[in-house]
Design a protein around this motif. Structure first.
Motif, short mmCIF file in Angstrom:
data_model
loop_
_atom_site.label_atom_id
_atom_site.label_comp_id
_atom_site.label_asym_id
_atom_site.label_seq_id
_atom_site.Cartn_x
_atom_site.Cartn_y
_atom_site.Cartn_z
N LEU A 12 -34.63 67.75 -49.85
CA LEU A 12 -33.78 67.11 -50.86
C LEU A 12 -34.62 66.37 -51.90
CD1 LEU A 12 -30.77 65.63 -48.83
CD2 LEU A 12 -30.71 67.46 -50.52
N ALA A 13 -35.66 65.69 -51.45
CA ALA A 13 -36.49 64.93 -52.37
C ALA A 13 -37.20 65.84 -53.36
CB ALA A 13 -37.51 64.09 -51.59
N ILE A 14 -37.89 66.89 -52.86
CA ILE A 14 -38.61 67.80 -53.74
C ILE A 14 -37.64 68.54 -54.65
CG2 ILE A 14 -40.03 69.88 -53.81
CD1 ILE A 14 -41.62 67.48 -53.02
N ALA A 15 -36.49 68.95 -54.11
CA ALA A 15 -35.49 69.65 -54.91
C ALA A 15 -34.99 68.76 -56.05
CB ALA A 15 -34.33 70.10 -54.04
N GLN A 16 -34.74 67.48 -55.75
CA GLN A 16 -34.26 66.57 -56.78
C GLN A 16 -35.34 66.31 -57.84
OE1 GLN A 16 -30.22 65.77 -56.20
NE2 GLN A 16 -31.62 65.18 -57.81
N ILE A 17 -36.58 66.27 -57.41
CA ILE A 17 -37.67 66.07 -58.37
C ILE A 17 -37.79 67.28 -59.29
CG2 ILE A 17 -40.16 65.77 -58.62
CD1 ILE A 17 -40.07 64.24 -55.95
N LEU A 72 -34.41 57.92 -56.07
CA LEU A 72 -34.95 57.66 -57.40
C LEU A 72 -34.82 58.89 -58.29
CD1 LEU A 72 -38.18 55.64 -56.53
CD2 LEU A 72 -36.11 54.77 -57.65
N ALA A 73 -35.13 60.08 -57.75
CA ALA A 73 -35.04 61.30 -58.54
C ALA A 73 -33.59 61.61 -58.90
CB ALA A 73 -35.66 62.46 -57.77
N ALA A 74 -32.68 61.43 -57.94
CA ALA A 74 -31.27 61.69 -58.20
C ALA A 74 -30.73 60.73 -59.25
CB ALA A 74 -30.47 61.57 -56.91
N SER A 75 -31.07 59.45 -59.12
CA SER A 75 -30.62 58.45 -60.09
C SER A 75 -31.23 58.70 -61.46
CB SER A 75 -30.97 57.04 -59.61
OG SER A 75 -30.40 56.78 -58.35
N GLY A 76 -32.50 59.11 -61.46
CA GLY A 76 -33.16 59.41 -62.73
C GLY A 76 -32.48 60.56 -63.45
N LEU A 90 -32.06 79.23 -58.07
CA LEU A 90 -31.18 80.32 -57.65
C LEU A 90 -29.86 79.82 -57.06
CD1 LEU A 90 -33.52 82.93 -55.89
CD2 LEU A 90 -32.42 83.14 -58.12
N VAL A 91 -29.94 78.87 -56.12
CA VAL A 91 -28.76 78.55 -55.31
C VAL A 91 -28.33 77.09 -55.36
CG1 VAL A 91 -29.27 80.47 -53.76
CG2 VAL A 91 -30.09 78.18 -53.19
N GLY A 92 -29.12 76.21 -55.97
CA GLY A 92 -28.74 74.81 -56.04
C GLY A 92 -29.28 73.97 -54.90
N VAL A 93 -29.25 72.67 -55.09
CA VAL A 93 -29.86 71.73 -54.15
C VAL A 93 -29.17 71.76 -52.79
CG1 VAL A 93 -30.31 69.28 -53.70
CG2 VAL A 93 -30.67 70.21 -55.99
N TYR A 94 -27.84 71.80 -52.76
CA TYR A 94 -27.12 71.73 -51.49
C TYR A 94 -27.45 72.91 -50.59
CZ TYR A 94 -24.27 68.25 -53.96
OH TYR A 94 -23.84 67.16 -54.68
N LEU A 95 -27.44 74.12 -51.16
CA LEU A 95 -27.73 75.30 -50.35
C LEU A 95 -29.19 75.35 -49.93
CD1 LEU A 95 -25.79 78.46 -51.61
CD2 LEU A 95 -25.98 77.55 -49.30
N VAL A 96 -30.08 74.85 -50.78
CA VAL A 96 -31.49 74.81 -50.41
C VAL A 96 -31.68 73.94 -49.17
CG1 VAL A 96 -33.74 73.89 -51.14
CG2 VAL A 96 -32.44 75.34 -52.68
N PHE A 97 -31.04 72.77 -49.16
CA PHE A 97 -31.17 71.88 -48.01
C PHE A 97 -30.55 72.50 -46.76
CE2 PHE A 97 -29.64 68.38 -45.31
CZ PHE A 97 -30.85 67.73 -45.08
N ALA A 98 -29.35 73.09 -46.90
CA ALA A 98 -28.69 73.72 -45.75
C ALA A 98 -29.51 74.88 -45.21
CB ALA A 98 -27.29 74.19 -46.14
N SER A 99 -30.13 75.66 -46.11
CA SER A 99 -30.93 76.80 -45.68
C SER A 99 -32.19 76.36 -44.93
CB SER A 99 -31.33 77.64 -46.90
OG SER A 99 -30.20 78.13 -47.57
N LEU A 100 -32.69 75.21 -45.28
CA LEU A 100 -33.89 74.69 -44.61
C LEU A 100 -33.58 74.13 -43.24
CD1 LEU A 100 -37.01 73.83 -45.30
CD2 LEU A 100 -35.98 71.55 -45.42
N ILE A 101 -32.52 73.34 -43.13
CA ILE A 101 -32.30 72.54 -41.94
C ILE A 101 -31.39 73.22 -40.91
CG2 ILE A 101 -31.38 70.35 -41.08
CD1 ILE A 101 -34.08 70.18 -42.51
#
Length: 257
Positions: free
Chosen positions: A42-47, A103-107, A178-189
């Protein structure tokens, strides 16, 4: 039901995009769990998302090469920062990753605050537009995924801290587009959690199977019922993951890690 929309021309590229994301994220997810740094994705994706938003703020197209360079550069800077924090404060690395994500999300929210289309753009980056993926988009992603996998499985023990975070940054940056932050996190975890008690010999195969089943079910249901594809796939990934975990070894008797 929207039966007419159930088109292979839409579903096949979307499913292939999901498979490319899973190709790198399933093995990396297992490593993330073992390192107890679950929120790194999530952190890297948000950055990376912050980099795309910044490029858009300066007038560059989100799909253009400048935005891609901005996303990768931001993600690599994040990887460099996390490499330093892991060396400096390893006992609170997970907490620092969480702070970096916030911080990245708020930024990102601050950067789009005065953009009339900023909310829509931010939503697309978070939830993704997987059903609009084209075959042409998949070719460079496939080449990068193959390179990442070769380095991951061939040189993983010699990558070091920055090697791990750097490869992760490249994989996540491409996947977010390609798929957005939410799917990236779900695909990883989710696949990594579902297969963690299985024998090491089949763990990776189970993880890939969970991911593929979650994507194909979710994409089909989202088109059939005209629902947001990213959200549906996240839920089907979770449900398939729960089923796979339930059918696996008894946790009370398993010694797998």
């Amino acid at each position: 039901m929207n039966l007419d929309a159930l088109s292979l021309s839409i579903l096949v590229p979307a499913f292939l995009a999901g498979l490319l994301v899973l190709a790198t994220h399933v093995p990396m997810g297992m490593q993330v769990l073992s390192r107890s740094i679950v929120f790194i994705d999530l952190a890297i994706a948000q950055i990376a998302t912050l980099g795309v938003i910044a490029a858009d703020l300066f007038g560059f197209e989100p799909e253009g090469w400048v935005a891609q360079v901005a996303a990768v550069s931001a993600a690599l800077l994040g990887a460099l920062l996390l490499t330093w924090t892991e060396r400096r404060w390893p006992d609170v690395q997970e907490a620092l990753i969480g702070v970096l994500f916030v911080l990245a999300a708020s930024g990102g929210m601050l950067l789009v605050a005065n953009n009339p289309h900023g909310g829509e753009h931010l939503r697309d980056l978070l939830a993704g537009q997987i059903l609009w993926v084209s075959t042409a988009q998949l070719l460079p992603v496939a080449a990068l995924a193959a390179t990442i996998l070769i380095l991951w499985f061939g040189l993983r023990d010699r990558l070091g801290r920055f090697g791990f975070y750097g490869l992760f940054a490249f994989a996540v940056t491409t996947s977010v587009q390609l798929v957005g932050v939410y799917l990236v996190f779900a695909s990883l975890i989710v696949p990594a959690l579902a297969c963690r008690l299985y024998s090491p010999h089949i763990r990776l195969a189970v993880g890939y199977a969970v991911g593929a089943a979650g994507y194909i079910l979710g994409l089909g249901l989202s088109v059939l019922f005209d629902l947001p594809s990213g959200a549906v796939v996240v839920w089907t990934l979770a449900l398939v993951g729960i089923a796979a975990y339930s059918l696996g070894p008894d946790p009370s008797r398993s010694v797998a890690k």
